[in-house]
Design an enzyme around this catalytic site. Structure first.
Site, PDB file in Angstrom:
ATOM      1  N   GLY A  32       0.878  -1.173   0.000  1.00 57.95           N
ATOM      2  CA  GLY A  32       0.000   0.000   0.000  1.00 57.95           C
ATOM      3  C   GLY A  32       0.915   1.221   0.000  1.00 57.95           C
ATOM      4  O   GLY A  32       1.878   1.296   0.798  1.00 57.95           O
ATOM      5  N   ALA A  33       0.612   2.176  -0.894  1.00 56.45           N
ATOM      6  CA  ALA A  33       1.546   3.269  -1.149  1.00 56.45           C
ATOM      7  C   ALA A  33       1.990   4.024   0.115  1.00 56.45           C
ATOM      8  O   ALA A  33       3.195   4.147   0.383  1.00 56.45           O
ATOM      9  CB  ALA A  33       0.938   4.209  -2.182  1.00 56.45           C
ATOM     10  N   GLN A  86      -5.527  -8.980  -2.455  1.00 61.47           N
ATOM     11  CA  GLN A  86      -5.531  -7.984  -1.374  1.00 61.47           C
ATOM     12  C   GLN A  86      -6.958  -7.657  -0.919  1.00 61.47           C
ATOM     13  O   GLN A  86      -7.172  -7.328   0.248  1.00 61.47           O
ATOM     14  CB  GLN A  86      -4.846  -6.682  -1.839  1.00 61.47           C
ATOM     15  CG  GLN A  86      -3.336  -6.770  -1.953  1.00 61.47           C
ATOM     16  CD  GLN A  86      -2.896  -7.140  -3.357  1.00 61.47           C
ATOM     17  OE1 GLN A  86      -3.630  -7.806  -4.090  1.00 61.47           O
ATOM     18  NE2 GLN A  86      -1.706  -6.722  -3.741  1.00 61.47           N
ATOM     19  N   ASP A 101      -1.665   4.715  -6.202  1.00 60.43           N
ATOM     20  CA  ASP A 101      -0.219   4.596  -5.949  1.00 60.43           C
ATOM     21  C   ASP A 101       0.546   5.786  -6.492  1.00 60.43           C
ATOM     22  O   ASP A 101       1.647   6.084  -6.028  1.00 60.43           O
ATOM     23  CB  ASP A 101       0.315   3.306  -6.559  1.00 60.43           C
ATOM     24  CG  ASP A 101      -0.142   2.127  -5.727  1.00 60.43           C
ATOM     25  OD1 ASP A 101      -1.298   1.698  -5.894  1.00 60.43           O
ATOM     26  OD2 ASP A 101       0.635   1.682  -4.853  1.00 60.43           O
ATOM     27  N   ASN A 132      -3.312   2.631  -9.904  1.00 60.81           N
ATOM     28  CA  ASN A 132      -3.707   1.836  -8.731  1.00 60.81           C
ATOM     29  C   ASN A 132      -3.616   0.364  -9.124  1.00 60.81           C
ATOM     30  O   ASN A 132      -3.272   0.027 -10.267  1.00 60.81           O
ATOM     31  CB  ASN A 132      -5.118   2.232  -8.268  1.00 60.81           C
ATOM     32  CG  ASN A 132      -5.461   1.651  -6.902  1.00 60.81           C
ATOM     33  OD1 ASN A 132      -4.659   1.742  -5.964  1.00 60.81           O
ATOM     34  ND2 ASN A 132      -6.612   1.038  -6.758  1.00 60.81           N
TER      35      ASN A 132
HETATM   36  O1  MRU Z   1       0.633  -4.047  -4.597  1.00 60.43           O
HETATM   37  P1  MRU Z   1       0.013  -3.316  -3.440  1.00 60.43           P
HETATM   38  O2  MRU Z   1      -0.790  -4.206  -2.553  1.00 60.43           O
HETATM   39  O3  MRU Z   1       1.032  -2.494  -2.687  1.00 60.43           O
HETATM   40  O4  MRU Z   1      -0.997  -2.303  -4.137  1.00 60.43           O
HETATM   41  C1  MRU Z   1      -1.700  -1.418  -3.307  1.00 60.43           C
HETATM   42  C2  MRU Z   1      -2.708  -0.607  -4.006  1.00 60.43           C
HETATM   43  O5  MRU Z   1      -2.844  -0.645  -5.204  1.00 60.43           O
HETATM   44  C3  MRU Z   1      -3.483   0.362  -3.167  1.00 60.43           C
HETATM   45  O6  MRU Z   1      -4.774   0.539  -3.670  1.00 60.43           O
HETATM   46  C4  MRU Z   1      -2.768   1.722  -3.159  1.00 60.43           C
HETATM   47  O7  MRU Z   1      -1.446   1.568  -2.772  1.00 60.43           O
HETATM   48  C5  MRU Z   1      -3.433   2.721  -2.288  1.00 60.43           C
HETATM   49  S1  MRU Z   1      -3.181   2.389  -0.583  1.00 60.43           S
HETATM   50  C6  MRU Z   1      -3.886   3.601   0.342  1.00 60.43           C
END
Ligand code: MRU
Length: 359
Positions: A60-61, A210, A251, A261
C-alpha cells in the site's frame, strides 16, 4: 503469532510501528500471513525491510513510504560513530537501495527524498549521533502526518457517501495500506462512525487477493458490512443496482489526474462509467507526482509470473505458459468523478483543479 479465530475482533491492529529509541527497530504486521494469522515481523536491518516491501509483507503506497522512512533510520544504525562524510554516504546508499524495492508507488520516493533532504538541511549542524535522532523524529512525523491525512480524507470523503449506499472498492486502501485508517476505506470508516449504513463490496483483486485477504478482513474486523466478490462479478453487481459509488486508492497520481492503482482498477472505472456510477479516488498529497504531466509516464511494476500461475501454492496453469503480470494500471482522469485528498475533494479532475488544490 495470533490465530485469527482467537483474535479479539474489537482489538485494533497496528500496520507498522517503531519500537524503542534510535537503536530500536521497526515492527510490521506481516500482510502475507493475513487473514490466517496476525503475525508481527521484527525488522532490524534494511535487507529484511527490502524483502518485506518486495514481497508485500508491508504494502500500500503510504505504508511503503512510512516503512522506507524508518528504513533509513535502520540503515544508519551502524553509522553512529561514523565521520560526517561516511554518514552521508551510508544515508545515500540506503536511500538508493530502498528506492529500488518497488517502482510504482510514489510515496516510497517521496518519503526517502524527504528523509534525505532533512539530513542535508542539518549537515554540519549535528554530529551523526544526534542526526540519527533527528531522522528518527522525521520518520515519526511522516507516520503521524499520514495518520492525520487519512482522518482528513475520511472526513472530506464521507460527505460523498449516503446512508444505504452500496460501495465497491478494489485492492486494499485501508488501515493496512497506511499509517492506520486508510484512504478509500477511511471514507467508509468515517461514514460508519457517523451512523450511515453502507454495504461495502470488496473485489477479491487477483492475483494476490488484497481485497479478499486484507480489505474483507479489516472491514469485518472493524464491524462494517462487507461482501466479497470475484473481480469478474463487478459488472453484474453494478447491473443489479447494488453499487452507488466506487472508491479506490492510488499509488501515483499524475499532474492531470490520471491515477495508477492496483491492476483491475481501470476496468472497474470503465464499468462504473458504463453504469453511470461515480468513481472516486482517495489519496493523500504524498501520492501526487506533479512532475509527470500524465499517467503515461507512471512506471508500472511487472511481477513474478508465478503469482498468476501458482497463486497461493498449487499450480493453476499449464507449465511453461506465457504470463503477463503488470501489478498496476492507470485510470484516465476523465473516468474519475473526484479525488479526495486531505485538503478536500478535487472535482472535476484536471491539471488546473489539482494545481489549485495542492498549490
Ligand atoms: O501491490 P500493493 O498491494 O502495494 O498495491 C496497493 C494498491 O494498489 C493500493 O490501492 C494503493 O497503494 C493505495 S493504498 C492507500
Amino acid at each position: 503469532m495470533t490465530d485469527l479465530a482467537a483474535h479479539d475482533p474489537s482489538a485494533d491492529f497496528t500496520t507498522l510501528r517503531w519500537l524503542g529509541d534510535v537503536d530500536g527497530h521497526l515492527e510490521l504486521l506481516d500482510q502475507t500471513r493475513l487473514p490466517i494469522e496476525v503475525e508481527y515481523l521484527p525488522v532490524r536491518d534494511v535487507d529484511v525491510l527490502f524483502e518485506a516491501i518486495r514481497s508485500l509483507r508491508v504494502r500500500g503506497a503510504p505504508a511503503i513510504g512510512i516503512a522506507a522512512a524508518y528504513g533509513v533510520c535502520l540503515g544508519l544504525q551502524s553509522a553512529a560513530t561514523a565521520d560526517e562524510s561516511s554518514f552521508y554516504q551510508q544515508l545515500n546508499a540506503t536511500v538508493k537501495y530502498l528506492a529500488s524495492s518497488r517502482p510504482t508507488a510514489v510515496n516510497l520516493f517521496w518519503a526517502l527524498e524527504r528523509m534525505r533532504l532533512k539530513a542535508e538541511s542539518l549537515r554540519g549542524e549535528f554530529a551523526p549521533a544526534s542526526l540519527r535522532a533527528e531522522l528518527l523524529a522525521e520518520s515519526k512525523r511522516i507516520h503521524d502526518e499520514d495518520r492525520a491525512m487519512c482522518r482528513a480524507i475520511g472526513m472530506h470523503g464521507a460527505t460523498l457517501l449516503q446512508d444505504g449506499d452500496g460501495v465497491l472498492t478494489h485492492c486494499n486502501a485501508g488501515g493496512l495500506a497506511t499509517g492506520d485508517y486508510g484512504t478509500a476505506l477511511a471514507l467508509m470508516y468515517t461514514a460508519h462512525e457517523q451512523g450511515k449504513k453502507l454495504k461495502v463490496f470488496a473485489d477479491e483483486t487477483r492475483p494476490l487477493l488484497q481485497g479478499a485477504r486484507l480489505t474483507a478482513w479489516e472491514l469485518q474486523h472493524r464491524g462494517l458490512d462487507v461482501t466479497l466478490i470475484c473481480d469478474n462479478m463487478a459488472a453484474q453487481v453494478m447491473r443489479e443496482g447494488r453499487i452507488q459509488k466506487v472508491v479506490v486508492g492510488a499509488d501515483r497520481i499524475a499532474a492531470n489526474g490520471d491515477a495508477a492503482n492496483k491492476i483491475g482498477t481501470y476496468g472497474v472505472a470503465v464499468l462504473a462509467a458504463a453504469h453511470n456510477i461515480p468513481f472516486y479516488v482517495a489519496a493523500p498529497s504524498s501520492t501526487f507526482d506533479l512532475s509527470l504531466p500524465s499517467g503515461d509516464g507512471i512506471p508500472i511494476e511487472q511481477r513474478d509470473p508465478r503469482e498468476v500461475t501458482h497463486g497461493f501454492g498449487s499450480s493453476t496453469a499449464p507449465a511453461g505458459v506465457k504470463v503477463y503480470n503488470p501489478a498496476f494500471d492507470v485510470t484516465p482522469a476523465r473516468l474519475i468523478r473526484g479525488v479526495i485528498c486531505e485538503r478536500g475533494v478535487i472535482s472535476p479532475v484536471n491539471a488546473d483543479s489539482i494545481r489549485s488544490m495542492l498549490g
